[in-house]
Design a protein around this motif. Structure first.
Motif, PDB file in Angstrom:
ATOM      1  N   VAL A   1       0.843  -1.199   0.000  1.00 56.53           N
ATOM      2  CA  VAL A   1       0.000   0.000   0.000  1.00 56.53           C
ATOM      3  C   VAL A   1       0.881   1.253   0.000  1.00 56.53           C
ATOM      4  O   VAL A   1       0.626   2.218  -0.740  1.00 56.53           O
ATOM      5  N   ALA A   2       1.946   1.231   0.816  1.00 53.85           N
ATOM      6  CA  ALA A   2       2.852   2.374   0.871  1.00 53.85           C
ATOM      7  C   ALA A   2       3.493   2.631  -0.490  1.00 53.85           C
ATOM      8  O   ALA A   2       3.620   3.778  -0.931  1.00 53.85           O
ATOM      9  N   GLU A   3       3.891   1.571  -1.187  1.00 53.95           N
ATOM     10  CA  GLU A   3       4.476   1.728  -2.526  1.00 53.95           C
ATOM     11  C   GLU A   3       3.478   2.340  -3.491  1.00 53.95           C
ATOM     12  O   GLU A   3       3.816   3.205  -4.303  1.00 53.95           O
ATOM     13  N   HIS A   4       2.230   1.890  -3.411  1.00 52.50           N
ATOM     14  CA  HIS A   4       1.207   2.427  -4.311  1.00 52.50           C
ATOM     15  C   HIS A   4       0.920   3.899  -4.007  1.00 52.50           C
ATOM     16  O   HIS A   4       0.676   4.699  -4.916  1.00 52.50           O
ATOM     17  N   VAL A   5       0.950   4.261  -2.735  1.00 51.09           N
ATOM     18  CA  VAL A   5       0.744   5.660  -2.348  1.00 51.09           C
ATOM     19  C   VAL A   5       1.852   6.529  -2.932  1.00 51.09           C
ATOM     20  O   VAL A   5       1.601   7.579  -3.543  1.00 51.09           O
ATOM     21  N   VAL A   6       3.091   6.093  -2.750  1.00 54.59           N
ATOM     22  CA  VAL A   6       4.238   6.866  -3.243  1.00 54.59           C
ATOM     23  C   VAL A   6       4.180   6.994  -4.773  1.00 54.59           C
ATOM     24  O   VAL A   6       4.416   8.072  -5.325  1.00 54.59           O
ATOM     25  N   ALA A   7       3.864   5.901  -5.460  1.00 50.92           N
ATOM     26  CA  ALA A   7       3.792   5.939  -6.928  1.00 50.92           C
ATOM     27  C   ALA A   7       2.731   6.924  -7.405  1.00 50.92           C
ATOM     28  O   ALA A   7       2.945   7.673  -8.366  1.00 50.92           O
ATOM     29  N   ALA A   8       1.586   6.950  -6.719  1.00 52.60           N
ATOM     30  CA  ALA A   8       0.509   7.866  -7.109  1.00 52.60           C
ATOM     31  C   ALA A   8       0.920   9.321  -6.871  1.00 52.60           C
ATOM     32  O   ALA A   8       0.617  10.203  -7.683  1.00 52.60           O
ATOM     33  N   ILE A   9       1.617   9.582  -5.766  1.00 49.52           N
ATOM     34  CA  ILE A   9       2.057  10.952  -5.469  1.00 49.52           C
ATOM     35  C   ILE A   9       3.066  11.418  -6.515  1.00 49.52           C
ATOM     36  O   ILE A   9       2.983  12.544  -7.026  1.00 49.52           O
ATOM     37  N   ILE A  10       4.017  10.562  -6.866  1.00 51.28           N
ATOM     38  CA  ILE A  10       5.011  10.916  -7.888  1.00 51.28           C
ATOM     39  C   ILE A  10       4.316  11.227  -9.207  1.00 51.28           C
ATOM     40  O   ILE A  10       4.669  12.170  -9.919  1.00 51.28           O
ATOM     41  N   ASP A  11       3.308  10.431  -9.546  1.00 51.72           N
ATOM     42  CA  ASP A  11       2.616  10.595 -10.824  1.00 51.72           C
ATOM     43  C   ASP A  11       1.770  11.863 -10.873  1.00 51.72           C
ATOM     44  O   ASP A  11       1.661  12.502 -11.918  1.00 51.72           O
ATOM     45  N   GLU A  12       1.173  12.250  -9.744  1.00 50.06           N
ATOM     46  CA  GLU A  12       0.194  13.333  -9.752  1.00 50.06           C
ATOM     47  C   GLU A  12       0.716  14.659  -9.200  1.00 50.06           C
ATOM     48  O   GLU A  12       0.081  15.702  -9.402  1.00 50.06           O
ATOM     49  N   VAL A  13       1.838  14.644  -8.491  1.00 49.25           N
ATOM     50  CA  VAL A  13       2.415  15.887  -7.958  1.00 49.25           C
ATOM     51  C   VAL A  13       3.858  15.991  -8.453  1.00 49.25           C
ATOM     52  O   VAL A  13       4.780  15.481  -7.822  1.00 49.25           O
ATOM     53  N   PRO A  14       4.071  16.653  -9.612  1.00 49.79           N
ATOM     54  CA  PRO A  14       5.405  16.672 -10.234  1.00 49.79           C
ATOM     55  C   PRO A  14       6.521  17.167  -9.330  1.00 49.79           C
ATOM     56  O   PRO A  14       7.657  16.728  -9.454  1.00 49.79           O
ATOM     57  N   SER A  15       6.221  18.087  -8.410  1.00 51.54           N
ATOM     58  CA  SER A  15       7.287  18.642  -7.571  1.00 51.54           C
ATOM     59  C   SER A  15       7.866  17.611  -6.608  1.00 51.54           C
ATOM     60  O   SER A  15       8.884  17.875  -5.962  1.00 51.54           O
ATOM     61  N   TYR A  16       7.235  16.418  -6.495  1.00 54.37           N
ATOM     62  CA  TYR A  16       7.758  15.377  -5.612  1.00 54.37           C
ATOM     63  C   TYR A  16       8.593  14.334  -6.354  1.00 54.37           C
ATOM     64  O   TYR A  16       9.119  13.417  -5.738  1.00 54.37           O
ATOM     65  N   THR A  17       8.713  14.461  -7.669  1.00 54.57           N
ATOM     66  CA  THR A  17       9.425  13.440  -8.435  1.00 54.57           C
ATOM     67  C   THR A  17      10.843  13.243  -7.927  1.00 54.57           C
ATOM     68  O   THR A  17      11.277  12.120  -7.653  1.00 54.57           O
ATOM     69  N   ASP A  18      11.583  14.336  -7.788  1.00 57.90           N
ATOM     70  CA  ASP A  18      12.972  14.226  -7.337  1.00 57.90           C
ATOM     71  C   ASP A  18      13.076  13.851  -5.861  1.00 57.90           C
ATOM     72  O   ASP A  18      14.010  13.180  -5.450  1.00 57.90           O
ATOM     73  N   ALA A  19      12.108  14.295  -5.068  1.00 60.21           N
ATOM     74  CA  ALA A  19      12.169  14.054  -3.620  1.00 60.21           C
ATOM     75  C   ALA A  19      12.107  12.569  -3.289  1.00 60.21           C
ATOM     76  O   ALA A  19      12.622  12.126  -2.262  1.00 60.21           O
ATOM     77  N   PHE A  20      11.471  11.770  -4.159  1.00 60.43           N
ATOM     78  CA  PHE A  20      11.304  10.351  -3.875  1.00 60.43           C
ATOM     79  C   PHE A  20      12.409   9.488  -4.477  1.00 60.43           C
ATOM     80  O   PHE A  20      12.325   8.274  -4.455  1.00 60.43           O
TER      81      PHE A  20
END
Length: 387
Positions: free
Chosen positions: A29-48
């Motif tokens: 579930v945590a992996e799916h949450v992180v993947a969705a955030i990366i996909d939908e909030v571009p400013s978090y791409t590098d942070a992850f």
């Protein structure tokens, strides 16, 4: 901001089997949450990416584990205490995001996405393990109350960080913008950037953004973006200097700006961003929005309106003695003839006239201009003046 829903004394006790199955799936579930955030909030791409990404993934899993402890009625899961690990972690996350230059909009967007994905996956598991409808409703309320508390803690951390160090850094970033826009020596700009802790990028792109759209745009672009809130040439707009939005990244920037009424200049070496700003200003003054690079022809032609008007009067001087209506028709015909390289049928189609009419008018024009219509310099001047 509205008072968040509270999780204290919620009264929900999920069946142990359902909690056990959900806890077994926390990592996924945590992996799916992180993947969705990366996909939908571009400013978090590098942070992850890299080690930081693993730290955040672990924090997401810890928060979900704390929620399951809360939902199962385990002692010590009361999130109203300020020492609760998940709330404290959310508070520190907010402070860190402020230091990274990300806005609260980005944090809250991540929480909304996390709540949606977590609820979808955990509720599916809960129903498969015998959760009844009434308990499912209470479960949903607890999920979103929990997210509310974590969100509030992160916003509080973000605000506290800005209150202590953020305003100082913002002032320093605005000094960088001031030096860049006023042509200060490179050594001065570099020293100001070093004091602000701002890493110079390869390029900067000047983006003029309406005041009402600044917050959502900032939430979606690079956290290294500098907001210059008071450039003298702007009225009810803010200048953003966006780092490294060149090459394939420009398309992503333009998608972010969308229909928000913004104007993006071209990417330029970061010390030369004034050129990008000047072009964005000219485009905005001409009523051109979004991508200045899609409007290069009108920008070039209108760079000096007075000179263009003088050129037009000069090259159309042979038509000056004609009646206005005749002069206008001949000028239109000449323009189309130039743009279609003298192809009579295409000129006729463009002007909605018979090809013979085109032939007649071009005969008139050749009488007025003589051999000059075969002179490259004259053809260039006419093309520019009539474009």
């Amino acid at each position: 901001m509205a008072t968040p829903r509270r999780t204290a004394d919620h009264g929900l006790r999920l069946p142990p089997r359902a909690v056990e199955r959900m806890r077994a799936e926390l990592a996924d579930v945590a992996e799916h949450v992180v993947a969705a955030i990366i996909d939908e909030v571009p400013s978090y791409t590098d942070a992850f990416s890299g080690p930081m990404g693993e730290t955040i993934r672990n924090a997401v899993q810890l928060a979900l584990g704390g929620f399951l402890s809360l939902a199962s009625g385990r002692r010590g899961a009361d999130l109203t205490t300020p020492t609760a690990p998940a709330v404290d972690g959310a508070y520190q996350l907010g402070r860190g995001e402020a230091r990274s230059g990300r806005s609260t909009e980005a944090i809250l967007a991540a929480y909304r996405i996390g709540a949606r994905v977590s609820w979808r996956e955990m509720s599916t598991t809960a129903v498969r393990n015998g959760l009844d409808g009434e308990t499912l409703v209470a479960f949903a309320e607890l999920v979103f109350a929990y997210i509310d508390e974590l969100s509030a803690a992160s916003v509080a951390g973000h605000n506290d960080e800005l209150a202590t160090t953020g305003r100082v850094r913002q002032r320093r970033l605005e000094r960088i913008a001031h030096h860049l826009l006023t042509g200060s020596p490179a050594d001065t700009v570099l020293a100001t950037a070093e004091r602000a802790g701002w890493e110079p990028p390869k390029t900067l792109t000047a983006v003029i953004v309406p005041e009402a759209q600044v917050r959502p745009v900032l939430a979606a672009v690079s956290p290294g973006t500098i907001a210059a809130t008071e450039p003298p040439e702007l009225d009810e707009a803010v200048l953003l200097l966006v780092p490294d939005a060149h090459g394939h990244r420009r398309a992503a920037l333009l998608r972010t700006l969308g229909t928000r009424g913004c104007t993006a200049g071209p990417p330029r070496p970061w010390l030369e961003v004034r050129a990008s700003y000047d072009r964005a200003l000219r485009a905005r003054a001409a009523g051109l929005e979004l991508d200045t690079e899609a409007h290069l022809v009108p920008l070039v032609l209108d760079a000096d309106p007075s000179a263009r008007a003088d050129l037009r009067a000069q090259v159309l001087a042979p038509l000056a003695a004609l009646r206005p209506g005749t002069a206008e028709k001949l000028a239109d015909t000449l323009r189309s003839w130039l743009l279609h390289h003298g192809r009579r049928d295409e000129v006729a189609a463009d002007l909605f006239v018979h090809p013979q009419t085109v032939r007649y008018r071009m005969g008139q024009l050749r009488e007025l201009y003589g051999d000059r219509l075969d002179d490259p310099a004259t053809v260039l001047a006419l093309t520019v003046a009539l474009a």
